[in-house]
Design a protein around this motif. Structure first.
Motif, PDB file in Angstrom:
ATOM      1  N   ASP A  39       5.017  -5.626   0.648  1.00  7.08           N
ATOM      2  CA  ASP A  39       5.973  -4.556   0.929  1.00  7.08           C
ATOM      3  C   ASP A  39       6.539  -4.786   2.336  1.00  7.08           C
ATOM      4  O   ASP A  39       6.084  -4.199   3.314  1.00  7.08           O
ATOM      5  CB  ASP A  39       5.278  -3.191   0.837  1.00  7.08           C
ATOM      6  CG  ASP A  39       6.267  -2.034   0.890  1.00  7.08           C
ATOM      7  OD1 ASP A  39       7.376  -2.230   1.418  1.00  7.08           O
ATOM      8  OD2 ASP A  39       5.915  -0.941   0.415  1.00  7.08           O
ATOM      9  N   LEU A  40       7.524  -5.662   2.398  1.00 11.61           N
ATOM     10  CA  LEU A  40       8.089  -6.052   3.693  1.00 11.61           C
ATOM     11  C   LEU A  40       8.750  -4.879   4.429  1.00 11.61           C
ATOM     12  O   LEU A  40       8.546  -4.742   5.640  1.00 11.61           O
ATOM     13  CB  LEU A  40       9.078  -7.205   3.506  1.00 11.61           C
ATOM     14  CG  LEU A  40       8.457  -8.505   2.980  1.00 11.61           C
ATOM     15  CD1 LEU A  40       9.549  -9.524   2.681  1.00 11.61           C
ATOM     16  CD2 LEU A  40       7.455  -9.081   3.959  1.00 11.61           C
ATOM     17  N   PRO A  41       9.523  -4.017   3.737  1.00 14.98           N
ATOM     18  CA  PRO A  41      10.106  -2.881   4.462  1.00 14.98           C
ATOM     19  C   PRO A  41       9.050  -1.984   5.112  1.00 14.98           C
ATOM     20  O   PRO A  41       9.254  -1.495   6.226  1.00 14.98           O
ATOM     21  CB  PRO A  41      10.882  -2.126   3.368  1.00 14.98           C
ATOM     22  CG  PRO A  41      11.232  -3.184   2.369  1.00 14.98           C
ATOM     23  CD  PRO A  41      10.047  -4.101   2.351  1.00 14.98           C
ATOM     24  N   SER A  42       7.909  -1.786   4.443  1.00  8.95           N
ATOM     25  CA  SER A  42       6.848  -0.943   5.024  1.00  8.95           C
ATOM     26  C   SER A  42       6.199  -1.619   6.227  1.00  8.95           C
ATOM     27  O   SER A  42       5.838  -0.951   7.205  1.00  8.95           O
ATOM     28  CB  SER A  42       5.783  -0.608   3.975  1.00  8.95           C
ATOM     29  OG  SER A  42       6.305   0.289   3.027  1.00  8.95           O
ATOM     30  N   TRP A  43       6.067  -2.949   6.158  1.00  7.41           N
ATOM     31  CA  TRP A  43       5.508  -3.661   7.314  1.00  7.41           C
ATOM     32  C   TRP A  43       6.446  -3.511   8.519  1.00  7.41           C
ATOM     33  O   TRP A  43       6.000  -3.191   9.627  1.00  7.41           O
ATOM     34  CB  TRP A  43       5.302  -5.151   7.009  1.00  7.41           C
ATOM     35  CG  TRP A  43       4.920  -5.907   8.246  1.00  7.41           C
ATOM     36  CD1 TRP A  43       3.728  -5.843   8.907  1.00  7.41           C
ATOM     37  CD2 TRP A  43       5.756  -6.791   9.010  1.00  7.41           C
ATOM     38  NE1 TRP A  43       3.760  -6.648  10.034  1.00  7.41           N
ATOM     39  CE2 TRP A  43       4.993  -7.233  10.117  1.00  7.41           C
ATOM     40  CE3 TRP A  43       7.059  -7.257   8.859  1.00  7.41           C
ATOM     41  CZ2 TRP A  43       5.506  -8.123  11.067  1.00  7.41           C
ATOM     42  CZ3 TRP A  43       7.559  -8.139   9.807  1.00  7.41           C
ATOM     43  CH2 TRP A  43       6.786  -8.556  10.891  1.00  7.41           C
ATOM     44  N   VAL A  44       7.743  -3.710   8.288  1.00  7.63           N
ATOM     45  CA  VAL A  44       8.718  -3.578   9.386  1.00  7.63           C
ATOM     46  C   VAL A  44       8.719  -2.141   9.918  1.00  7.63           C
ATOM     47  O   VAL A  44       8.755  -1.921  11.132  1.00  7.63           O
ATOM     48  CB  VAL A  44      10.137  -3.995   8.928  1.00  7.63           C
ATOM     49  CG1 VAL A  44      11.132  -3.824  10.067  1.00  7.63           C
ATOM     50  CG2 VAL A  44      10.141  -5.448   8.455  1.00  7.63           C
TER      51      VAL A  44
ATOM     52  N   PRO B  85      -0.316   1.585  12.117  1.00  4.85           N
ATOM     53  CA  PRO B  85      -0.751   0.651  11.073  1.00  4.85           C
ATOM     54  C   PRO B  85       0.055   0.815   9.788  1.00  4.85           C
ATOM     55  O   PRO B  85       0.494   1.918   9.449  1.00  4.85           O
ATOM     56  CB  PRO B  85      -2.223   1.036  10.844  1.00  4.85           C
ATOM     57  CG  PRO B  85      -2.637   1.779  12.055  1.00  4.85           C
ATOM     58  CD  PRO B  85      -1.407   2.457  12.576  1.00  4.85           C
ATOM     59  N   MET B  86       0.206  -0.284   9.089  1.00  6.90           N
ATOM     60  CA  MET B  86       0.988  -0.285   7.857  1.00  6.90           C
ATOM     61  C   MET B  86       0.410   0.670   6.820  1.00  6.90           C
ATOM     62  O   MET B  86       1.154   1.300   6.065  1.00  6.90           O
ATOM     63  CB  MET B  86       1.042  -1.718   7.313  1.00  6.90           C
ATOM     64  CG  MET B  86       1.906  -1.895   6.095  1.00  6.90           C
ATOM     65  SD  MET B  86       1.890  -3.631   5.598  1.00  6.90           S
ATOM     66  CE  MET B  86       2.596  -3.508   3.963  1.00  6.90           C
ATOM     67  N   PHE B  87      -0.922   0.789   6.770  1.00  5.58           N
ATOM     68  CA  PHE B  87      -1.527   1.636   5.733  1.00  5.58           C
ATOM     69  C   PHE B  87      -1.108   3.099   5.900  1.00  5.58           C
ATOM     70  O   PHE B  87      -0.998   3.833   4.905  1.00  5.58           O
ATOM     71  CB  PHE B  87      -3.060   1.486   5.702  1.00  5.58           C
ATOM     72  CG  PHE B  87      -3.815   2.343   6.688  1.00  5.58           C
ATOM     73  CD1 PHE B  87      -4.279   3.598   6.327  1.00  5.58           C
ATOM     74  CD2 PHE B  87      -4.078   1.879   7.974  1.00  5.58           C
ATOM     75  CE1 PHE B  87      -4.989   4.374   7.228  1.00  5.58           C
ATOM     76  CE2 PHE B  87      -4.784   2.650   8.875  1.00  5.58           C
ATOM     77  CZ  PHE B  87      -5.236   3.912   8.505  1.00  5.58           C
ATOM     78  N   GLU B  88      -0.840   3.521   7.119  1.00 10.73           N
ATOM     79  CA  GLU B  88      -0.381   4.899   7.348  1.00 10.73           C
ATOM     80  C   GLU B  88       1.039   5.094   6.812  1.00 10.73           C
ATOM     81  O   GLU B  88       1.371   6.154   6.267  1.00 10.73           O
ATOM     82  CB  GLU B  88      -0.443   5.245   8.833  1.00 10.73           C
ATOM     83  CG  GLU B  88      -1.860   5.354   9.380  1.00 10.73           C
ATOM     84  CD  GLU B  88      -1.888   5.758  10.845  1.00 10.73           C
ATOM     85  OE1 GLU B  88      -0.816   6.052  11.418  1.00 10.73           O
ATOM     86  OE2 GLU B  88      -2.993   5.776  11.425  1.00 10.73           O
ATOM     87  N   VAL B  89       1.873   4.063   6.962  1.00  8.16           N
ATOM     88  CA  VAL B  89       3.232   4.110   6.418  1.00  8.16           C
ATOM     89  C   VAL B  89       3.171   4.169   4.888  1.00  8.16           C
ATOM     90  O   VAL B  89       3.878   4.959   4.256  1.00  8.16           O
ATOM     91  CB  VAL B  89       4.048   2.872   6.875  1.00  8.16           C
ATOM     92  CG1 VAL B  89       5.418   2.829   6.177  1.00  8.16           C
ATOM     93  CG2 VAL B  89       4.222   2.870   8.384  1.00  8.16           C
TER      94      VAL B  89
END
Length: 288
Positions: free
Chosen positions: A263-268, A276-280
């Motif tokens: 999930d590239l948009p969530s990483w960005v 952290p990405m997991f919170e997104v």
């Protein structure tokens, strides 16, 4: 059942996820409806369940994915099923792959760490008795999960298990995803001097497949630029531009699995918001 399997695969490859789901679901129900189940029937149901999970996950049917994972784990309780050690390992691998994918999608940090504890505890048997592709897929999901919770060094260690395995060369989808995740991890670890080399080698590799997709092209351009120029105060601005561009990328027929796997948009987004990405992912799953 051959008809359902072929149509499920055809629709998945062409990005018709709802249709693929219908065919996979119907196939599973057909196999389960047989009056007397033999050993081969149980194996077919196990495979049908495993194949349904990623499609249900793609369609955000998270409650159903939870149920399907529990069904996978429940195969060891089927009295008519000869449960060999090899099958026990297969169930462990497939259920762990699915659980980690679900944990990333829903931002379930603590649950994912427990899954990894179970993998580490059984790693010798997984390596000895597991089939090559599922084992590499498991390593990838462990790495991606660690990435999502901001544990970048362990993520790279698990990813290196894939990179150092010669079998990876024959698995194009996983190889493509692994290369993209490697760049992300080197970016996170501050090793910008490696990014241009990685971007160039990844570009060459992906072009040898069916060509470079737009989301891959966007990531490679960003990484190349970051390797040459210190964005400093402009980094956030460049990340916002990358996020906007990625959000406009649609799933293309025949496209490799990296867009749905990573999930590239969530990483960005996690970089923009400095969390952290997991919170997104957690917030995203609540609003979806």
């Amino acid at each position: 059942s051959i008809y359902l399997n072929i149509h499920a695969q055809y629709n998945k490859v062409n990005g018709n996820w709802d249709k693929a789901y219908e065919f996979r679901k119907e196939l599973k129900e057909l196999l389960e409806s047989r009056e007397k189940l033999e050993q081969g029937d149980y194996l077919n149901i196990f495979t049908a369940t495993s194949n349904l999970i990623p499609i249900a996950l793609k369609l955000e049917k998270y409650d159903e994915v939870d149920v399907l994972i529990n069904e996978l784990k429940g195969f060891e309780n089927e009295k008519a099923f000869k449960f060999t050690k090899e099958m026990e390992v297969r169930v462990l691998i497939q259920s762990a792959i699915a659980e980690l994918a679900l944990c990333v999608h829903l931002g379930r940090k603590d649950e994912g760490l427990l899954v990894i504890d179970r993998i580490v505890e059984n790693l010798d048997e997984i390596v000895a008795k597991g089939r090559p592709f599922p084992v590499l897929h498991l390593y990838y999901n462990v790495s991606y999960f660690y990435t999502s919770i901001g544990e970048f060094s362990p993520a790279l260690r698990w990813l290196n298990k894939i990179i150092n395995d010669t079998a990876i060369k024959s698995i194009e989808d996983l190889h493509a995803s692994t290369r993209l995740l490697t760049m992300i991890l080197q970016f996170e670890l501050g090793r910008s001097e490696l990014l241009e080399y990685l971007a160039r080698s990844t570009n060459r590799y992906l072009n040898k497949l069916e060509g470079l997709y737009e989301f891959e092209n966007l990531m490679l351009k960003f990484m190349k630029k970051h390797s040459r120029v210190s964005f400093e105060g402009e980094l956030n601005e460049h990340l916002v531009m990358l996020k906007n561009n990625l959000d406009q990328v649609s799933y293309e027929p025949g496209e490799r699995n990296a867009l749905s796997t990573l999930d590239l948009p969530s990483w960005v987004q996690s970089k923009i918001e400095n969390r952290p990405m997991f919170e997104v992912m957690q917030a995203k799953s609540i609003t979806s």
